[in-house]
Design a protein around this motif. Structure first.
Motif, PDB file in Angstrom:
ATOM      1  N   TYR A 130       0.832  -1.192   0.000  1.00 38.86           N
ATOM      2  CA  TYR A 130       0.000   0.000   0.000  1.00 38.86           C
ATOM      3  C   TYR A 130       0.872   1.249   0.000  1.00 38.86           C
ATOM      4  CZ  TYR A 130      -3.590  -3.288   1.529  1.00 38.86           C
ATOM      5  OH  TYR A 130      -4.441  -4.360   1.621  1.00 38.86           O
TER       6      TYR A 130
ATOM      7  N   LYS B 201      -4.006  11.160   4.030  1.00 33.58           N
ATOM      8  CA  LYS B 201      -4.864  10.366   3.134  1.00 33.58           C
ATOM      9  C   LYS B 201      -4.921   8.916   3.581  1.00 33.58           C
ATOM     10  CE  LYS B 201      -5.584  13.759   0.214  1.00 33.58           C
ATOM     11  NZ  LYS B 201      -6.940  14.363   0.053  1.00 33.58           N
ATOM     12  N   ALA B 202      -5.932   8.224   3.110  1.00 35.38           N
ATOM     13  CA  ALA B 202      -6.042   6.798   3.384  1.00 35.38           C
ATOM     14  C   ALA B 202      -5.029   6.031   2.536  1.00 35.38           C
ATOM     15  CB  ALA B 202      -7.454   6.314   3.063  1.00 35.38           C
ATOM     16  N   PRO B 203      -4.624   4.878   3.002  1.00 37.02           N
ATOM     17  CA  PRO B 203      -3.756   4.027   2.179  1.00 37.02           C
ATOM     18  C   PRO B 203      -4.432   3.645   0.869  1.00 37.02           C
ATOM     19  CG  PRO B 203      -3.737   3.286   4.454  1.00 37.02           C
ATOM     20  CD  PRO B 203      -4.855   4.296   4.335  1.00 37.02           C
TER      21      PRO B 203
ATOM     22  N   LEU C 255      -4.145   0.685  -2.269  1.00 35.82           N
ATOM     23  CA  LEU C 255      -3.588  -0.600  -2.667  1.00 35.82           C
ATOM     24  C   LEU C 255      -2.800  -0.465  -3.959  1.00 35.82           C
ATOM     25  CD1 LEU C 255      -3.529  -3.749  -2.279  1.00 35.82           C
ATOM     26  CD2 LEU C 255      -5.552  -3.796  -3.775  1.00 35.82           C
TER      27      LEU C 255
ATOM     28  N   GLN D 290      -2.599  -3.758  -8.924  1.00 32.68           N
ATOM     29  CA  GLN D 290      -3.996  -3.357  -8.787  1.00 32.68           C
ATOM     30  C   GLN D 290      -4.393  -2.506  -9.989  1.00 32.68           C
ATOM     31  OE1 GLN D 290      -6.566  -4.105  -7.336  1.00 32.68           O
ATOM     32  NE2 GLN D 290      -7.867  -2.399  -6.713  1.00 32.68           N
TER      33      GLN D 290
ATOM     34  N   GLN E  14       1.832  -5.763   3.855  1.00 31.05           N
ATOM     35  CA  GLN E  14       0.790  -6.357   4.696  1.00 31.05           C
ATOM     36  C   GLN E  14       0.684  -7.824   4.350  1.00 31.05           C
ATOM     37  OE1 GLN E  14      -3.208  -6.120   3.252  1.00 31.05           O
ATOM     38  NE2 GLN E  14      -3.996  -5.391   5.212  1.00 31.05           N
TER      39      GLN E  14
ATOM     40  N   PHE F  77       0.439  -5.450   9.273  1.00 29.11           N
ATOM     41  CA  PHE F  77       1.158  -4.490   8.450  1.00 29.11           C
ATOM     42  C   PHE F  77       2.627  -4.415   8.874  1.00 29.11           C
ATOM     43  CE2 PHE F  77      -2.151  -2.398   6.042  1.00 29.11           C
ATOM     44  CZ  PHE F  77      -3.305  -2.600   6.789  1.00 29.11           C
TER      45      PHE F  77
ATOM     46  N   ILE G  14      -9.218  -0.485  10.543  1.00 29.58           N
ATOM     47  CA  ILE G  14      -7.780  -0.286  10.705  1.00 29.58           C
ATOM     48  C   ILE G  14      -7.597   1.072  11.387  1.00 29.58           C
ATOM     49  CG2 ILE G  14      -5.573  -0.047   9.496  1.00 29.58           C
ATOM     50  CD1 ILE G  14      -8.501  -1.332   7.536  1.00 29.58           C
TER      51      ILE G  14
ATOM     52  N   GLN H 208      -4.617   4.193  12.879  1.00 26.51           N
ATOM     53  CA  GLN H 208      -3.273   4.737  12.748  1.00 26.51           C
ATOM     54  C   GLN H 208      -3.068   5.831  13.784  1.00 26.51           C
ATOM     55  OE1 GLN H 208      -2.338   6.585   8.914  1.00 26.51           O
ATOM     56  NE2 GLN H 208      -0.266   5.750   9.087  1.00 26.51           N
TER      57      GLN H 208
ATOM     58  N   TYR I 123      -9.840   3.931  10.121  1.00 28.76           N
ATOM     59  CA  TYR I 123     -10.268   3.703   8.748  1.00 28.76           C
ATOM     60  C   TYR I 123     -11.141   2.455   8.665  1.00 28.76           C
ATOM     61  CZ  TYR I 123      -6.296   6.694   7.319  1.00 28.76           C
ATOM     62  OH  TYR I 123      -5.394   7.727   7.150  1.00 28.76           O
TER      63      TYR I 123
ATOM     64  N   MET J  49      -7.121  -5.228   0.898  1.00 31.38           N
ATOM     65  CA  MET J  49      -8.037  -4.122   1.180  1.00 31.38           C
ATOM     66  C   MET J  49      -8.011  -3.162  -0.007  1.00 31.38           C
ATOM     67  SD  MET J  49      -6.981  -3.735   5.157  1.00 31.38           S
ATOM     68  CE  MET J  49      -7.185  -5.136   6.267  1.00 31.38           C
ATOM     69  N   ASP J  50      -9.046  -3.222  -0.829  1.00 26.06           N
ATOM     70  CA  ASP J  50      -9.014  -2.476  -2.081  1.00 26.06           C
ATOM     71  C   ASP J  50      -9.793  -1.164  -2.063  1.00 26.06           C
ATOM     72  OD1 ASP J  50     -11.553  -4.025  -4.203  1.00 26.06           O
ATOM     73  OD2 ASP J  50     -11.521  -3.708  -2.021  1.00 26.06           O
TER      74      ASP J  50
ATOM     75  N   TRP K 258     -10.999   1.988   0.634  1.00 29.01           N
ATOM     76  CA  TRP K 258     -10.835   2.547   1.968  1.00 29.01           C
ATOM     77  C   TRP K 258     -11.715   3.784   2.145  1.00 29.01           C
ATOM     78  CZ3 TRP K 258      -6.586   1.300   5.531  1.00 29.01           C
ATOM     79  CH2 TRP K 258      -5.798   0.225   5.094  1.00 29.01           C
ATOM     80  N   GLY K 259     -12.171   4.002   3.362  1.00 30.55           N
ATOM     81  CA  GLY K 259     -12.766   5.275   3.700  1.00 30.55           C
ATOM     82  C   GLY K 259     -11.672   6.315   3.895  1.00 30.55           C
ATOM     83  N   LYS K 260     -12.087   7.570   4.031  1.00 33.39           N
ATOM     84  CA  LYS K 260     -11.114   8.650   4.188  1.00 33.39           C
ATOM     85  C   LYS K 260     -10.522   8.700   5.592  1.00 33.39           C
ATOM     86  CE  LYS K 260     -13.106  11.593   0.609  1.00 33.39           C
ATOM     87  NZ  LYS K 260     -13.695  12.916   0.276  1.00 33.39           N
TER      88      LYS K 260
END
Lengths: 108, 125
Positions: free
Chosen positions: A36, A42-44, A46, A55, A89, A99, B37, B39, B94, B112-113, B115-117
């Motif tokens: 990732y 920002k969100a990760p 893929l 991907q 991951q 992770f 998840i 962070q 997340y 995990m393809d 994701w939310g913000k």
């Protein structure tokens, strides 16, 4: 439990450089390894699944390789938008989805 | 395309229960696994747990005693409850969709393809 490590923890590189990040599992995870990219705030996102599958929508300069315990993410020609933190991951073991600690790629 | 949106209080008091909801739009919650998840500030990603649309769950052993993940298929939502929170639970949380890819040999690869913000939760009195 399976532990994931990454090296280096950070690196500095220039646009156009070839960059390689390594991920190691504490035991064999076959090809159950995902990569990732995360940019600040920002969100990760893929990049690679099953160790080497790209991907959809991810540029072809990103590639993944490896199996067993040792894996590599390669960026063939670093672009300005690639400066980010990269996480591996594992999805091999139950409960799974551990992770790695991340590798930060910044501008030299 | 499928989108995820986390919602819930941004501030929780120590010892109380953190509650978040993830709303799935643009697709059905059925036939997928769904995950939480988190962070902590300046740190890496920690997998909390996942739930199948049918309700079966799996949790990170380090959090298992305090975590409950549930699903409401009628609302296309799944939720996280984390009890007895401390300052160490302060993080961006997340939600994500887990996609399964099967090979011709019958192996399943999960990743995990979507994701939310993310939503920031601070534990403080």
């Amino acid at each position: 439990d399976i532990q994931m490590t990454q090296s280096p923890s950070s690196l500095s590189a220039s646009v156009g450089d070839r960059v390689t990040i390594t991920c190691r599992a504490s035991q064999s995870i076959s090809s159950y390894l995902n990569w990732y990219q995360q940019k600040p705030g920002k969100a990760p996102k893929l990049l690679i699944y099953a160790a080497s599958s790209l991907q959809s929508g991810v540029p072809s300069r990103f590639s993944g390789s490896g199996s067993g315990t040792d894996f590599t993410l390669t960026i063939s020609s670093l672009q300005p938008e690639d400066f980010a933190t990269y996480y591996c991951q594992q999805s091999y073991s139950t409960p799974g989805f551990t992770f790695g600690p991340g590798t930060k790629v910044d501008i030299k | 395309q499928v989108q995820l949106q986390e919602s819930g209080p941004g501030l929780v008091k120590p010892s109380e229960t953190l509650s978040l909801t993830c709303t799935v739009s643009g697709g059905s919650i059925s036939s997928y696994y769904w995950s939480w998840i988190r962070q902590p500030p300046g740190k890496g990603l920690e997998w909390i747990g996942y739930i199948y649309y049918s309700g079966s769950t799996n949790y990170n052993p380090s959090l298992k005693s305090r975590v409950t993940i549930s699903v409401d298929t009628s609302k296309n939502q799944f939720s996280l409850k984390l009890s007895s929170v401390t300052a160490a639970d302060t993080a961006v949380y997340y939600c994500a969709r887990i996609h399964g890819y099967s090979t011709q040999l019958g192996y399943y690869y999960y990743y995990m393809d979507v994701w939310g913000k993310g939503t920031t939760v601070t534990v403080s009195s």
